[in-house]
Motif scaffolding. Structure first.
Motif, PDB file in Angstrom:
ATOM      1  N   LEU A  24       0.932  -1.229  -0.051  1.00 59.17           N
ATOM      2  CA  LEU A  24      -0.358  -0.153  -0.016  1.00 59.17           C
ATOM      3  C   LEU A  24       0.690   1.281   0.457  1.00 59.17           C
ATOM      4  CD1 LEU A  24      -2.597   1.503   0.154  1.00 59.17           C
ATOM      5  CD2 LEU A  24      -2.721   1.339   2.607  1.00 59.17           C
ATOM      6  N   LYS A  25       2.184   1.260   0.773  1.00 60.85           N
ATOM      7  CA  LYS A  25       2.531   2.346   0.801  1.00 60.85           C
ATOM      8  C   LYS A  25       4.058   3.001  -0.416  1.00 60.85           C
ATOM      9  CE  LYS A  25       3.715   2.262   5.690  1.00 60.85           C
ATOM     10  NZ  LYS A  25       4.964   2.676   7.222  1.00 60.85           N
ATOM     11  N   LYS A  26       3.705   1.430  -1.047  1.00 58.86           N
ATOM     12  CA  LYS A  26       4.234   2.082  -2.358  1.00 58.86           C
ATOM     13  C   LYS A  26       3.644   2.283  -3.394  1.00 58.86           C
ATOM     14  CE  LYS A  26       8.369  -2.427  -2.513  1.00 58.86           C
ATOM     15  NZ  LYS A  26       8.594  -3.388  -2.570  1.00 58.86           N
ATOM     16  N   GLU A  27       2.630   1.744  -3.234  1.00 54.52           N
ATOM     17  CA  GLU A  27       1.483   2.353  -4.134  1.00 54.52           C
ATOM     18  C   GLU A  27       1.181   4.024  -4.242  1.00 54.52           C
ATOM     19  OE1 GLU A  27      -2.007  -0.142  -4.538  1.00 54.52           O
ATOM     20  OE2 GLU A  27      -1.207  -1.793  -5.136  1.00 54.52           O
ATOM     21  N   ILE A  28       0.870   4.099  -2.963  1.00 55.40           N
ATOM     22  CA  ILE A  28       0.533   5.693  -2.254  1.00 55.40           C
ATOM     23  C   ILE A  28       1.842   6.474  -3.050  1.00 55.40           C
ATOM     24  CG2 ILE A  28       0.972   7.558  -1.065  1.00 55.40           C
ATOM     25  CD1 ILE A  28      -0.880   5.323   0.988  1.00 55.40           C
ATOM     26  N   ARG A  29       3.478   6.157  -3.212  1.00 56.43           N
ATOM     27  CA  ARG A  29       4.440   6.914  -3.417  1.00 56.43           C
ATOM     28  C   ARG A  29       4.459   6.645  -5.362  1.00 56.43           C
ATOM     29  NH1 ARG A  29       6.879   3.781   0.694  1.00 56.43           N
ATOM     30  NH2 ARG A  29       7.879   5.217   2.211  1.00 56.43           N
ATOM     31  N   MET A  30       4.269   5.568  -5.152  1.00 57.23           N
ATOM     32  CA  MET A  30       4.106   5.433  -7.329  1.00 57.23           C
ATOM     33  C   MET A  30       2.777   6.376  -7.675  1.00 57.23           C
ATOM     34  SD  MET A  30       3.409   2.324  -9.642  1.00 57.23           S
ATOM     35  CE  MET A  30       2.003   1.882  -9.173  1.00 57.23           C
TER      36      MET A  30
ATOM     37  N   GLU B 281       2.756  12.408   1.509  1.00 60.83           N
ATOM     38  CA  GLU B 281       2.842  12.538   3.442  1.00 60.83           C
ATOM     39  C   GLU B 281       1.863  11.908   4.471  1.00 60.83           C
ATOM     40  OE1 GLU B 281       5.169  15.375   6.933  1.00 60.83           O
ATOM     41  OE2 GLU B 281       5.057  15.836   4.694  1.00 60.83           O
ATOM     42  N   ASN B 282       0.683  12.911   4.032  1.00 56.98           N
ATOM     43  CA  ASN B 282      -0.337  12.387   5.591  1.00 56.98           C
ATOM     44  C   ASN B 282      -1.013  11.490   5.000  1.00 56.98           C
ATOM     45  OD1 ASN B 282      -2.514  12.782   6.829  1.00 56.98           O
ATOM     46  ND2 ASN B 282      -3.968  13.738   4.911  1.00 56.98           N
ATOM     47  N   ALA B 283      -1.073  10.778   3.698  1.00 61.21           N
ATOM     48  CA  ALA B 283      -1.636   8.937   3.306  1.00 61.21           C
ATOM     49  C   ALA B 283      -0.385   7.840   3.907  1.00 61.21           C
ATOM     50  CB  ALA B 283      -1.973   9.058   2.574  1.00 61.21           C
ATOM     51  N   LEU B 284       0.703   8.413   3.808  1.00 61.56           N
ATOM     52  CA  LEU B 284       1.420   6.896   4.412  1.00 61.56           C
ATOM     53  C   LEU B 284       1.068   7.144   5.848  1.00 61.56           C
ATOM     54  CD1 LEU B 284       4.924   7.581   1.907  1.00 61.56           C
ATOM     55  CD2 LEU B 284       3.296   5.472   2.331  1.00 61.56           C
ATOM     56  N   LYS B 285       1.390   9.014   6.875  1.00 62.88           N
ATOM     57  CA  LYS B 285       0.730   8.645   7.743  1.00 62.88           C
ATOM     58  C   LYS B 285      -0.369   7.553   8.282  1.00 62.88           C
ATOM     59  CE  LYS B 285       3.474  12.900   8.875  1.00 62.88           C
ATOM     60  NZ  LYS B 285       3.497  14.212   9.856  1.00 62.88           N
ATOM     61  N   ARG B 286      -1.300   7.450   7.847  1.00 62.94           N
ATOM     62  CA  ARG B 286      -2.456   7.334   8.193  1.00 62.94           C
ATOM     63  C   ARG B 286      -2.528   6.018   7.588  1.00 62.94           C
ATOM     64  NH1 ARG B 286      -7.013   9.952   5.228  1.00 62.94           N
ATOM     65  NH2 ARG B 286      -7.818   8.662   6.624  1.00 62.94           N
TER      66      ARG B 286
ATOM     67  N   TYR C  63      -8.763   1.400   5.841  1.00 60.72           N
ATOM     68  CA  TYR C  63      -8.720   1.501   4.899  1.00 60.72           C
ATOM     69  C   TYR C  63      -9.092   1.772   3.247  1.00 60.72           C
ATOM     70  CZ  TYR C  63      -3.796  -1.013   7.026  1.00 60.72           C
ATOM     71  OH  TYR C  63      -3.128  -1.156   7.845  1.00 60.72           O
ATOM     72  N   GLY C  64     -10.944   1.621   4.025  1.00 64.03           N
ATOM     73  CA  GLY C  64     -11.628   1.623   3.306  1.00 64.03           C
ATOM     74  C   GLY C  64     -11.946   3.905   2.810  1.00 64.03           C
ATOM     75  N   LYS C  65     -11.567   4.165   4.673  1.00 62.86           N
ATOM     76  CA  LYS C  65     -12.006   5.332   4.224  1.00 62.86           C
ATOM     77  C   LYS C  65     -10.390   6.138   3.688  1.00 62.86           C
ATOM     78  CE  LYS C  65     -12.841   9.085   7.798  1.00 62.86           C
ATOM     79  NZ  LYS C  65     -12.644   9.153   9.032  1.00 62.86           N
ATOM     80  N   LEU C  66      -9.745   5.216   3.729  1.00 72.33           N
ATOM     81  CA  LEU C  66      -8.111   6.454   3.663  1.00 72.33           C
ATOM     82  C   LEU C  66      -8.323   5.882   2.178  1.00 72.33           C
ATOM     83  CD1 LEU C  66      -5.177   6.796   3.910  1.00 72.33           C
ATOM     84  CD2 LEU C  66      -4.855   4.784   4.210  1.00 72.33           C
ATOM     85  N   LYS C  67      -8.767   5.152   0.998  1.00 68.21           N
ATOM     86  CA  LYS C  67      -8.484   4.688   0.022  1.00 68.21           C
ATOM     87  C   LYS C  67      -9.213   5.639  -0.511  1.00 68.21           C
ATOM     88  CE  LYS C  67     -10.143   1.164  -3.357  1.00 68.21           C
ATOM     89  NZ  LYS C  67     -11.176   0.058  -4.057  1.00 68.21           N
ATOM     90  N   ASP C  68     -10.781   5.636   0.366  1.00 72.24           N
ATOM     91  CA  ASP C  68     -11.813   6.856  -0.530  1.00 72.24           C
ATOM     92  C   ASP C  68     -11.300   8.433  -0.470  1.00 72.24           C
ATOM     93  OD1 ASP C  68     -13.602   4.788  -1.521  1.00 72.24           O
ATOM     94  OD2 ASP C  68     -14.718   5.264   0.431  1.00 72.24           O
ATOM     95  N   GLU C  69     -10.853   8.976   0.210  1.00 67.22           N
ATOM     96  CA  GLU C  69     -10.400  10.527   1.174  1.00 67.22           C
ATOM     97  C   GLU C  69      -8.729   9.929  -0.005  1.00 67.22           C
ATOM     98  OE1 GLU C  69      -9.610  10.641   4.384  1.00 67.22           O
ATOM     99  OE2 GLU C  69     -11.669  10.726   5.365  1.00 67.22           O
ATOM    100  N   PHE C  70      -7.949   9.632  -0.243  1.00 71.18           N
ATOM    101  CA  PHE C  70      -6.837   9.198  -1.454  1.00 71.18           C
ATOM    102  C   PHE C  70      -7.735  10.007  -2.670  1.00 71.18           C
ATOM    103  CE2 PHE C  70      -3.526   7.710  -3.956  1.00 71.18           C
ATOM    104  CZ  PHE C  70      -2.451   8.420  -3.349  1.00 71.18           C
ATOM    105  N   ASN C  71      -8.377   8.399  -3.156  1.00 69.90           N
ATOM    106  CA  ASN C  71      -8.604   9.209  -4.387  1.00 69.90           C
ATOM    107  C   ASN C  71      -9.125   9.710  -4.712  1.00 69.90           C
ATOM    108  OD1 ASN C  71      -7.580   6.130  -5.736  1.00 69.90           O
ATOM    109  ND2 ASN C  71      -9.507   5.657  -4.338  1.00 69.90           N
ATOM    110  N   ALA C  72     -10.587  10.585  -3.558  1.00 73.89           N
ATOM    111  CA  ALA C  72     -10.573  12.261  -3.864  1.00 73.89           C
ATOM    112  C   ALA C  72      -9.138  13.515  -3.684  1.00 73.89           C
ATOM    113  CB  ALA C  72     -11.563  12.221  -2.830  1.00 73.89           C
ATOM    114  N   HIS C  73      -8.852  13.346  -3.467  1.00 73.05           N
ATOM    115  CA  HIS C  73      -8.314  14.111  -3.483  1.00 73.05           C
ATOM    116  C   HIS C  73      -7.001  14.263  -4.461  1.00 73.05           C
ATOM    117  CE1 HIS C  73      -5.295  16.820  -0.682  1.00 73.05           C
ATOM    118  NE2 HIS C  73      -4.885  17.729  -1.439  1.00 73.05           N
ATOM    119  N   VAL C  74      -7.117  12.700  -5.414  1.00 74.04           N
ATOM    120  CA  VAL C  74      -6.069  12.934  -6.120  1.00 74.04           C
ATOM    121  C   VAL C  74      -6.923  13.313  -7.592  1.00 74.04           C
ATOM    122  CG1 VAL C  74      -5.162  10.531  -7.605  1.00 74.04           C
ATOM    123  CG2 VAL C  74      -4.705  10.819  -5.787  1.00 74.04           C
TER     124      VAL C  74
END
Length: 122
Positions: free
Chosen positions: A8-14, A50-55, A85-96
């Motif tokens: 998951l961290k690798k995907e966020i960084r990528m 940075e925020n996503a990796l912390k979460r 993780y569902g909440k993290l995914k939804d918020e990350f995708n919305a921000h992207v």
């Protein structure tokens, strides 16, 4: 998203690296683009990463002793992590999506039309 924290961290960084790379390429190759606004978008991408990796890392707040059986504990723990993780995914995708819209908004109209023409010809 990934099946474990490391992936998951690798995907966020990528994802964040790819977005920042696209901004840098646009800044260097697209005439008439506002470099200051692109820099701000790159900073926003860095903050998102940075925020996503912390979460990614968080703990289940209860112990097995709080439940009647080990099965109940595992079920509650799994539901807790799935929700987190569902909440993290939804918020990350919305921000992207928001960042991609900002990136597209900074393109000059001529470049947008050229991109549309190139997409139609493929």
């Amino acid at each position: 998203m990934a099946s474990n924290k490391r992936l998951l961290k690798k995907e966020i960084r990528m994802i964040c690296g790819s977005l920042a790379g696209e901004c840098v390429i646009a800044k260097l190759t697209v005439p008439g683009i506002n470099s200051e606004k692109i820099n701000q978008i790159i900073y926003e991408i860095a903050g998102l990463q940075e925020n996503a990796l912390k979460r990614v890392s968080f703990d289940f707040p209860q112990s097995p002793k709080s439940f009647g059986t080990p099965g109940e504990y595992r079920k509650a723990r799994r539901a807790y992590f799935n929700a987190g993780y569902g909440k993290l995914k939804d918020e990350f995708n919305a921000h992207v999506e928001t960042i991609v819209k900002k990136m597209n908004a900074e393109l000059p109209q001529e470049q947008k039309e050229a991109n549309k023409a190139a997409a139609k010809s493929e």
